[in-house]
Design a protein around this motif. Sequence first.
Motif, PDB file in Angstrom:
ATOM      1  N   GLU A  32       0.852  -1.184   0.000  1.00 37.81           N
ATOM      2  CA  GLU A  32       0.000   0.000   0.000  1.00 37.81           C
ATOM      3  C   GLU A  32       0.891   1.238   0.000  1.00 37.81           C
ATOM      4  OE1 GLU A  32      -3.899   0.477   2.231  1.00 37.81           O
ATOM      5  OE2 GLU A  32      -2.516   1.687   3.446  1.00 37.81           O
ATOM      6  N   SER A  34       0.910   5.469   0.029  1.00 35.08           N
ATOM      7  CA  SER A  34       0.052   6.582   0.444  1.00 35.08           C
ATOM      8  C   SER A  34       0.598   7.913  -0.042  1.00 35.08           C
ATOM      9  CB  SER A  34      -0.046   6.643   1.968  1.00 35.08           C
ATOM     10  OG  SER A  34      -0.546   5.449   2.491  1.00 35.08           O
ATOM     11  N   HIS A  36       0.110  11.608   1.273  1.00 38.46           N
ATOM     12  CA  HIS A  36      -0.439  12.429   2.344  1.00 38.46           C
ATOM     13  C   HIS A  36      -0.521  13.909   1.942  1.00 38.46           C
ATOM     14  CE1 HIS A  36      -0.279   9.013   5.036  1.00 38.46           C
ATOM     15  NE2 HIS A  36       0.981   8.816   4.684  1.00 38.46           N
ATOM     16  N   SER A  97      -4.556  10.169  -0.916  1.00 35.22           N
ATOM     17  CA  SER A  97      -5.092   8.864  -1.322  1.00 35.22           C
ATOM     18  C   SER A  97      -4.116   7.750  -0.989  1.00 35.22           C
ATOM     19  CB  SER A  97      -5.395   8.850  -2.818  1.00 35.22           C
ATOM     20  OG  SER A  97      -4.184   8.889  -3.551  1.00 35.22           O
ATOM     21  N   LYS A  98      -4.619   6.529  -1.102  1.00 35.09           N
ATOM     22  CA  LYS A  98      -3.820   5.323  -0.943  1.00 35.09           C
ATOM     23  C   LYS A  98      -4.067   4.442  -2.150  1.00 35.09           C
ATOM     24  CE  LYS A  98      -4.168   5.250   4.070  1.00 35.09           C
ATOM     25  NZ  LYS A  98      -4.604   4.490   5.244  1.00 35.09           N
TER      26      LYS A  98
END
Length: 192
Positions: A32, A34, A36, A97-98
Amino acid sequence: MKKNFLPLLILLCGCSVAVFAQKSEQKTITVEVSNHWNQSKTDEPVVIQLNKLSTGFRIKSATVMDGTTEIPSQLDDLNNDRQPDELAFVLNLPAKSKKRVTIHLSNAKSTKTYEPRVYAEMLVSDKRGKHVPVHSVTIPGTSNIYNQMHHHGPAMESELVAYRLYFDQKQTVDIYGKFNKGFEIKESQFYP
């Protein structure tokens, strides 16, 4: 002696087939990533240290998937020991988002290639005045190769920027930002 030769030959052939028939091993992981930031990121580099993964086999290829779309990636050997040390690829990430990507690691060598997003060339004039591509140049320090090289040295570019290195006493670097995304040196044989 002839009676023992045939079983020995069969045994040796069976052993050699077992040695050369390597079992294909694979491991799939999910990562995953990310973002930020309050803004989107385009071509954000992602690097995964392979020594932190416990595969149990020597990694020779990797495939990175964003859903059903394959993301171009590469295995990098950073210390020249012929073992990949990291997996690198780039992702587009919307703001805040991720994204999950699936990575398939294998001990089988891959022959796949991806569309290049960079280009480099170094050309030297031959006796007829034609420019010939070369990969390296070794000359005495007293020689002046500046005028024998197209671009006066190597030229490199991505879709957004180009660089030209001068092979003279100054050894300067020209940096060219591009108004239009694309390869100019590759197509025109001239820097922007």
